[in-house]
Design an enzyme around this catalytic site. Structure first.
Site, PDB file in Angstrom:
ATOM      1  N   GLU A  49       0.857  -1.185   0.000  1.00 15.09           N
ATOM      2  CA  GLU A  49       0.000   0.000   0.000  1.00 15.09           C
ATOM      3  C   GLU A  49       0.892   1.233   0.000  1.00 15.09           C
ATOM      4  OE1 GLU A  49      -2.868   0.317   3.201  1.00 15.09           O
ATOM      5  OE2 GLU A  49      -3.879   1.920   2.103  1.00 15.09           O
ATOM      6  N   CYS A 240      -6.730   0.897   2.806  1.00 15.92           N
ATOM      7  CA  CYS A 240      -7.617   2.058   2.912  1.00 15.92           C
ATOM      8  C   CYS A 240      -7.590   2.938   1.672  1.00 15.92           C
ATOM      9  CB  CYS A 240      -7.240   2.874   4.137  1.00 15.92           C
ATOM     10  SG  CYS A 240      -7.653   2.026   5.663  1.00 15.92           S
ATOM     11  N   ASN A 369     -12.308  -3.492   0.880  1.00 10.03           N
ATOM     12  CA  ASN A 369     -11.229  -3.710   1.851  1.00 10.03           C
ATOM     13  C   ASN A 369     -11.827  -4.029   3.212  1.00 10.03           C
ATOM     14  OD1 ASN A 369      -8.561  -3.657   2.958  1.00 10.03           O
ATOM     15  ND2 ASN A 369      -8.952  -1.591   3.689  1.00 10.03           N
ATOM     16  N   GLU A 370     -11.894  -3.047   4.079  1.00 12.49           N
ATOM     17  CA  GLU A 370     -12.419  -3.314   5.425  1.00 12.49           C
ATOM     18  C   GLU A 370     -13.849  -2.787   5.523  1.00 12.49           C
ATOM     19  OE1 GLU A 370      -9.508  -1.571   8.048  1.00 12.49           O
ATOM     20  OE2 GLU A 370      -8.308  -3.400   8.048  1.00 12.49           O
TER      21      GLU A 370
HETATM   22  O1  AHR Z   1      -2.098  -1.494   6.635  1.00 14.16           O
HETATM   23  C1  AHR Z   1      -2.578  -0.245   6.966  1.00 14.16           C
HETATM   24  C2  AHR Z   1      -4.087  -0.164   6.935  1.00 14.16           C
HETATM   25  O2  AHR Z   1      -4.626  -1.017   7.898  1.00 14.16           O
HETATM   26  C3  AHR Z   1      -4.737  -0.613   5.676  1.00 14.16           C
HETATM   27  O3  AHR Z   1      -4.811   0.381   4.742  1.00 14.16           O
HETATM   28  C4  AHR Z   1      -6.103  -0.992   6.110  1.00 14.16           C
HETATM   29  O4  AHR Z   1      -6.683  -1.974   5.310  1.00 14.16           O
HETATM   30  C5  AHR Z   1      -5.921  -1.409   7.540  1.00 14.16           C
HETATM   31  O5  AHR Z   1      -6.817  -0.784   8.360  1.00 14.16           O
END
Ligand code: AHR
Length: 645
Positions: A49, A240, A369-370
């Site tokens: 990321e 994120c 993602n989350e």
């Molecule tokens: O790894 C950092 C963040 O942690 C990522 O962007 C997210 O998916 C998680 O909350």
């Protein structure tokens, strides 16, 4: 009052008990399980990321920050300007990055020019070549002279070259610079020497040496550290950042392909996410875009796992939900076409034009993602329908949200089962106790449901969240449970991957770096030991007929590698005492003299640093087995991999 005799007696009992405790031998049996448990060939991978300057300022080898003068609200951020410099947009050469600079020299003593500070400095090495390029035009028909300089942190000229902007049409100019010495914090100056004006756009500086010599490529040492992991998969571009704090701010892969000059700059959400690590100069140039990601996967020999937004923005932020999901689904379908489509398809053609007519052989896609709540499964269902209709073999990855357990986790898992998605992405950033107590997490998972992708996990050794050896040891212990349950856990990626020592927002991280160096954390070595010794099928490893999941601080698992003809045992001793273990191989035929033991150990608090990168590194020694057993002493707080032929 205790008599002296009694004290002596108690002391003797204690010593005797200690001796007994030390001398206890753990008889560990290893045999074939009743049902074969294959280990996925791509099981251990990496999650990438653009956080902590992971892409811009990190893996992406570009050395100029804000190269196209399009940082939102701050077009000259990262640039020091002197003399007469203005930001213009009229007649810009790249419509999606509309700003450019006009430099005017009217003969004032100050001169006119710009200086770029790089990403916390520009790291350059003595004798290496650096490729500078920019777009420029003279705004009258006269040619204009420029002096380009690399300036050291001590304000000395390390390299210079004179150039001429010859035309009043936009054109690309390139030149090489080679600094006379090494400096991690150099700067680049462009000084207009002629009277009159020039326009300047997309100023770029790349080391000639990039990973695999790719143009618009990756920083060699950082990419090599990834290659050294032998990752099976590569999840990108987040996290994120695929969600965005609003839908408008989400990562859109289509903006990240085509000519780099015309990829629109996007504010990186990590620039303001944490007030205590405020990083207002953090933007995404998209220079490391989806084409480059796929290419990197190919160079690393890893399966690409791109993730796309599912029509929901970050639920910790705006929770925005799209009104029309169709364009989001179309983006996912087009992405598969971009990666795998024929050169005559709309998106396959763009891939071919970028230099890769062969398909990238994308096999899986992450949706969201989350996420949590009802919208996510509803959206996912529609994605799955459209993707499977067109690409029935594509593996679709859903999500169980940001937590490792709880109401939403249970709800989402039920929904993932209802939808029959291929894999479920689980995330857990937890403390050491959680990792030590969760080695049996997957022992009871449903064997008939979707498979698990442990997509983001790391042991957070509070309060400083250091990449301490202790955090790595806890992960190593926990991962024996991933390995033992390889029939359920198909993929696993530690997170996050990279962090710039001067510009991070989140820790712990697997690899730390500055502008010229990197350090592999103890956590990196744990991941590497697993990835290099993943085997092809899991074995049944027991002590007292039970899986070893923390009894007396011991954790263990074992695999066979049918291709290398090896039996591999991983064992962590998290206790404060050394332990004697006896591995019993009576059911296996092993070569007595061709084994090795790899050990990772050190002070629990210690972490590798740029100045001391080798405090915690694996050490190796030859071992031999006697009869059908291997006896081993496991030092307190240590992790070991035994490899036997
Ligand atoms: O790894 C950092 C963040 O942690 C990522 O962007 C997210 O998916 C998680 O909350």
């Amino acid at each position: 009052m205790m008599t002296k005799k009694l004290i002596l007696l108690l002391a003797c009992v204690c010593v005797a008990f200690q001796t007994w405790a030390q001398e206890q031998t753990y008889e560990i049996s290893i045999k074939k399980p009743k049902k074969e448990i294959p280990v996925q060939s791509n099981m251990y991978g990496v999650f990438f990321e653009d956080i902590n300057f992971g892409a811009d300022g990190g893996l992406y080898a570009e050395l100029i920050k804000n190269r196209s003068f399009d940082f939102t609200n701050s077009p000259t951020m990262g640039w020091l300007t002197y003399g007469d410099v203005s930001v213009e947009t009229t007649g810009a050469p790249f419509e999606r990055n509309p700003n450019y600079l006009r430099l005017t020299n009217s003969g004032l003593l100050t001169g006119t020019g710009v200086i770029n500070e790089g990403f916390r400095g520009i790291g350059v090495k003595e004798g290496e070549m650096y490729q500078l390029s920019f777009y420029a035009r003279s705004i009258d028909s006269e040619a204009k002279n420029l002096r380009i300089e690399l300036i050291s942190s001590g304000a000395e000229i390390m390299a210079h070259v004179d150039m001429e902007v010859t035309s009043d049409d936009w054109g690309k100019y390139s030149v090489e610079l080679s600094p006379a010495w090494t400096d991690p914090h150099a700067k680049l100056r462009i000084d207009l020497r002629s009277l009159g004006s020039i326009d300047l756009e997309h100023v770029s500086l790349f080391p000639e040496k990039t990973f695999k010599g790719r143009e618009n490529g990756m920083r060699q040492d950082l990419a090599q550290a990834l290659a050294d992991l032998k990752p099976g998969i590569f999840r990108f571009p987040g996290g994120c950042i695929i969600e965005g704090n609003s839908l408008e701010m989400r990562y859109q892969w289509k903006n990240s392909v085509g000519p780099v000059e015309n990829r629109p700059v996007l504010e990186n959400r990590w620039n303001y996410e944490f007030q205590h690590r405020f990083t207002p100069d953090y933007f995404q140039s998209y220079g490391l875009g989806f084409y480059e990601y796929f290419l990197l996967c190919e160079d690393l020999g890893a399966d690409a796992l791109p993730v796309v937004n599912c029509g929901i923005a970050c639920q910790y932020a705006t929770e925005e939900v799209c009104e029309d999901l169709e364009p989001y689904i179309q983006d996912a379908l087009d992405l598969i076409e971009f990666a795998n489509g024929s050169v005559t398809s709309t998106w396959g053609k763009i891939r071919a034009e970028m230099g890769h007519p062969e398909p990238f052989n994308m096999k899986m896609i992450g949706i969201g993602n989350e996420q949590w709540g009802e919208d996510f499964p509803n959206h996912l269902e529609q994605f799955m329908k459209a993707i499977y209709a067109k690409y029935p073999d594509m593996l679709v990855i859903g999500s169980s949200g940001p937590s490792a357990d709880g109401e939403q986790f249970d709800y989402l898992w039920d929904e993932m089962k209802r939808l029959d998605v291929d894999l479920v992405d689980e995330h857990y950033y937890k403390d050491p106790e959680w990792f030590l107590n969760s080695a049996d997490r997957y022992d009871s998972y449903d064997r008939k449901g979707p498979k698990v992708f442990a997509g983001e996990y790391a042991c957070h050794d509070h309060p400083q969240k250091k990449n301490s050896f202790y955090s790595a040891l806890c992960e190593a212990a926990f991962m024996t449970g991933l390995e033992r349950n390889a029939d359920v856990v198909h993929l696993a990626t530690y997170a996050p991957l990279f962090a710039h020592v001067d510009a991070w927002q989140w820790k712990p991280d697997m690899i730390w770096f500055d502008n010229l160096r990197l350090v592999k954390s103890a956590n990196y070595y744990v991941q590497q030991l697993y990835a290099h010794h993943k085997g092809t099928r899991a074995m049944d490893l027991t002590w007292n007929k039970e899986n070893l999941t923390g009894q007396d601080g011991l954790y263990a698992s074992s695999v066979i590698d049918d291709e290398k003809d090896q039996l591999i045992i991983k064992i962590a001793n998290t206790s404060k005492e050394s332990k004697t273990v006896n591995f019993d191989f009576s059911k296996l035929k092993l070569d007595k003299n061709s084994g090795k033991q790899i050990t990772l150990m050190g002070d629990l608090e210690v972490e590798n640093t740029l100045d001391n990168p080798d405090w915690i590194v694996p050490t190796e020694k030859a071992i031999s087995i006697s009869g059908t057993t291997l006896k081993a002493e496991l030092e307190p707080e240590s992790f070991h991999v035994f490899v036997l032929k």
